[in-house]
Design an enzyme around this catalytic site. Structure first.
Site, short mmCIF file in Angstrom:
data_model
loop_
_atom_site.label_atom_id
_atom_site.label_comp_id
_atom_site.label_asym_id
_atom_site.label_seq_id
_atom_site.Cartn_x
_atom_site.Cartn_y
_atom_site.Cartn_z
CB SER A 94 -0.96 -0.05 1.19
OG SER A 94 -1.96 0.94 1.07
CG ASP A 195 -7.10 -2.98 -2.83
OD1 ASP A 195 -7.66 -2.39 -1.90
OD2 ASP A 195 -5.87 -2.99 -2.98
CG HIS A 225 -5.49 -2.67 0.75
ND1 HIS A 225 -4.89 -2.23 -0.41
CD2 HIS A 225 -4.88 -2.02 1.77
CE1 HIS A 225 -3.96 -1.34 -0.10
NE2 HIS A 225 -3.93 -1.20 1.20
#
Length: 254
Positions: A94, A195, A225
């Site tokens: 991320s 996601d 995610h």
């Protein structure tokens, strides 16, 4: 300030000559990367998972930090690995992927390869354009943590999103997008089909923007995610080790 349970940094010294820096995500902690780090440590790699400033404590504390603080932290860890290891790789989840890309842009061929899991370089959310204004008016909004498909798995992370910190992340995104062409290292790009935090367009923009000749894309079919804690975690871990070993065997220039 006390660190939340499970959010402590992780470090391991291996003897293989390979060092790997793992960068966790926005409002998260090393807990999201620790299973990956332990797997890499089991391969005799030297591993570092720092706790980013403002993370692992309170969202209010995070609002007192910005992207320069987070980047300074991972940059310092990278410099340490470069001094100690023959080959150094950087992996990120991320926002950790955003930081990884920035390190790749700055350090060039001193980094032997990078791996990104659901990395972010922008968001399509309409309210994101209001972040500079919201940062002066609203201290926090609903959190984005815990997007995991696997039943019973909980991500140790903030349940609120600190808005000032989010506005700072948006500035980092802009810098990283503008310099994607400076990323030339071998790249392992992993992204989830579903996601709920980082839109799929992010991986496409990264793939089209970098100049990595060696680019391997892996689609994660069974994770959301936080894929490093999800059903596809073993796939991520195994592919990342294969990635490192293939580059080491080839002695590939980056």
């Amino acid at each position: 300030m006390p660190v939340l349970a499970g959010a402590q940094p992780f470090a391991h010294t291996g003897s293989s000559g390979v060092g790997v820096l793992l960068c966790h995500g926005f409002t998260g902690s090393p807990a999201s990367m620790r299973p990956w780090g332990e797997h890499l440590a089991g391969e005799d790699f030297t591993v570092s998972i720092p706790l980013l400033p403002g993370h692992g404590t309170t969202w209010q504390e995070m609002n007192r930090t910005g992207w320069q603080d987070w980047y300074g932290c991972v940059r310092g860890e990278l410099l340490g690995l470069l001094e100690r290891c023959e080959s150094v790789f950087v992996f990120g989840l991320s926002m950790g992927g955003t930081l990884t890309l920035r390190l790749a842009q700055e350090f060039g061929d001193r980094i032997d390869g990078i791996a990104l899991v659901n990395a972010s370089v922008l968001t399509l959310r309409k309210d994101a354009k209001l972040l500079p204004l919201l940062a002066r008016l609203v201290p926090s909004v609903k959190g984005v943590s815990g997007d995991i498909a696997k039943p019973g798995v909980v991500e140790p992370a903030y349940t609120r999103t600190p808005v000032r910190a989010a506005a700072s992340l948006a500035k980092l995104w802009a810098l990283v997008r503008a310099d994607l062409h400076r990323v030339t290292q071998p790249l392992l790009l992993l992204h989830s089909v579903v996601d709920h935090v980082v839109e799929p367009v992010n991986s496409r923009i990264i793939a089209e923007g970098v100049r990595s000749v060696n680019l391997t894309e892996v689609v994660l079919e069974n994770s959301f995610h936080v894929a490093t804690l999800d059903n596809d975690a073993p796939l991520i871990f195994d592919r990342s080790v294969e990635f490192v070993r293939s580059i080491r065997r080839a002695g590939e220039p980056v």
